[in-house]
Design a protein around this motif. Structure first.
Motif, short mmCIF file in Angstrom:
data_model
loop_
_atom_site.label_atom_id
_atom_site.label_comp_id
_atom_site.label_asym_id
_atom_site.label_seq_id
_atom_site.Cartn_x
_atom_site.Cartn_y
_atom_site.Cartn_z
N LYS A 131 3.71 7.06 -2.33
CA LYS A 131 4.68 7.24 -1.24
C LYS A 131 4.61 6.00 -0.36
O LYS A 131 3.60 5.75 0.29
CB LYS A 131 4.29 8.48 -0.43
CG LYS A 131 4.98 8.61 0.91
CD LYS A 131 4.41 9.79 1.69
CE LYS A 131 5.09 9.91 3.04
NZ LYS A 131 4.73 8.82 3.95
N THR B 251 0.84 -1.19 0.00
CA THR B 251 0.00 0.00 0.00
C THR B 251 0.88 1.25 0.00
O THR B 251 2.07 1.18 0.32
CB THR B 251 -0.92 0.01 1.24
OG1 THR B 251 -0.10 -0.06 2.40
CG2 THR B 251 -1.89 -1.16 1.21
N ALA B 252 0.26 2.37 -0.34
CA ALA B 252 1.02 3.61 -0.42
C ALA B 252 0.10 4.80 -0.24
O ALA B 252 -1.12 4.68 -0.40
CB ALA B 252 1.72 3.71 -1.77
N GLY B 253 0.70 5.93 0.08
CA GLY B 253 -0.04 7.19 0.09
C GLY B 253 -0.03 7.78 -1.31
O GLY B 253 0.96 7.67 -2.04
N THR C 95 -4.03 3.90 -0.29
CA THR C 95 -4.96 3.80 0.85
C THR C 95 -5.32 5.17 1.42
O THR C 95 -6.27 5.29 2.19
CB THR C 95 -4.32 3.01 2.01
OG1 THR C 95 -3.01 3.53 2.23
CG2 THR C 95 -4.27 1.53 1.72
N ASP C 96 -4.52 6.18 1.12
CA ASP C 96 -4.71 7.49 1.76
C ASP C 96 -4.08 8.58 0.90
O ASP C 96 -3.20 8.30 0.09
CB ASP C 96 -4.04 7.49 3.14
CG ASP C 96 -2.57 7.09 3.06
OD1 ASP C 96 -1.72 7.98 2.96
OD2 ASP C 96 -2.29 5.87 3.07
N VAL D 84 5.50 7.18 7.85
CA VAL D 84 4.16 7.32 7.26
C VAL D 84 3.85 8.81 7.12
O VAL D 84 3.31 9.26 6.11
CB VAL D 84 3.11 6.61 8.14
CG1 VAL D 84 1.70 6.95 7.67
CG2 VAL D 84 3.32 5.10 8.12
N MET E 217 7.14 2.81 2.00
CA MET E 217 8.21 2.73 2.98
C MET E 217 9.27 1.68 2.63
O MET E 217 10.22 1.51 3.40
CB MET E 217 7.61 2.42 4.36
CG MET E 217 6.68 3.51 4.84
SD MET E 217 5.99 3.17 6.48
CE MET E 217 7.44 3.31 7.51
N1 ADE Z 1 1.37 3.02 3.11
C1 ADE Z 1 0.08 3.42 3.03
N2 ADE Z 1 -0.02 4.75 3.16
C2 ADE Z 1 1.23 5.23 3.32
C3 ADE Z 1 1.77 6.53 3.48
N3 ADE Z 1 1.00 7.62 3.53
N4 ADE Z 1 3.12 6.63 3.62
C4 ADE Z 1 3.91 5.54 3.57
N5 ADE Z 1 3.45 4.30 3.42
C5 ADE Z 1 2.13 4.15 3.28
#
Ligand code: ADE
Length: 247
Positions: free
Chosen positions: A176, A92-94, A201-202, A158, A178
């Protein structure tokens, strides 16, 4: 490109990211061959040459591991032990509203993977700070896999500092995360093709709490992540294997 028998390794940080992929590919649990101290989980379906490994459990703090250090250690050991022909980091990622992203949208990595969270303050370290590690060119596959190509960049946080946000704007980051940069760096050392698949996800550029957005959206995002990961593997291996994989 890839043969049916070529090993593909999928690396996921969290179990909640891995589980829909494990289900979609009907992978079965096996004993992980990585050092016990990593507490990684491994799943495999030998007849289709696909294995999935998670970053494992931190026994000191009783949480699953996330971030660059674990990603680098696990990917180094997993490449050494399993010798896959392709490494896929699925997670997942931002994302960014200002770039027109949607919650649940999935990005395939484009061009290079960068670090956006290293601010070293010495001009001759500027390039080192951002990294720039190559990923497989998936231009031809993005539409077929139901995904967009996007720039992926990583940090160990995060949350994002103003310096992180400035750097991500310059890099034109779409996703974005990790782990991707550390894994891409290891793949670059080991000359193993790398691709990141990242589901949003965000929104990083939202006033809403990141963790609340994550909790609300991770189910949708990880379902889409699994669909795109399966489709990508099917496409990379050719349509004949599509049916085998999706059985
Ligand atoms: N995984 C999901 N959302 C994230 C975010 N905002 N930053 C880093 N990793 C994430």
């Amino acid at each position: 490109m890839f043969n049916l028998k070529d090993e593909i390794l999928i690396l996921c940080a969290l179990s909640l990211e891995a589980e829909p992929i494990i289900d979609a590919l009907s992978l079965g649990p096996e004993d992980s061959l990585l050092p016990d101290c990593f507490s990684t989980r491994a799943f495999v379906r030998p007849e289709i040459g696909i294995r999935l490994v998670t970053l494992g459990h931190c026994d000191v703090n009783n949480v699953e591991r996330i971030g660059g250090l674990s990603a680098a250690l696990v990917s180094w050991e997993a490449l050494r032990i399993y010798r896959p022909k392709l490494l896929i980091n699925a997670g997942t990622a931002g994302g960014f509203e200002y770039k027109g992203a949607h919650i649940g949208e999935v990005f395939l990595s484009k061009g290079h993977i960068y670090y956006h969270g290293r601010h070293l303050g010495a001009a001759h370290y500027n390039n080192y700070a951002v990294g720039k590690f190559p990923c497989l060119n998936l231009q031809a596959f993005a539409d077929l896999a139901g995904a967009r190509l996007g720039i992926v960049s990583s940090s160990d946080s995060v949350l994002a500092s103003p310096e992180d946000l400035r750097k991500m704007k310059n890099l034109e980051t779409d996703a974005k995360d990790m782990e991707a940069a550390a894994i891409a760096e290891v793949c670059c050392f080991k000359e193993v093709p790398f691709v990141a698949v990242k589901a949003i996800t965000d929104f990083v550029d939202s006033p809403l709490s990141t963790i609340e957005q994550f909790r609300k959206n991770y189910r949708l995002a990880t379902e889409n992540l699994a669909k795109v990961t399966v489709d990508l593997i099917s496409i990379l291996r050719g349509s004949v294997t599509n049916m085998d994989i999706k059985l």
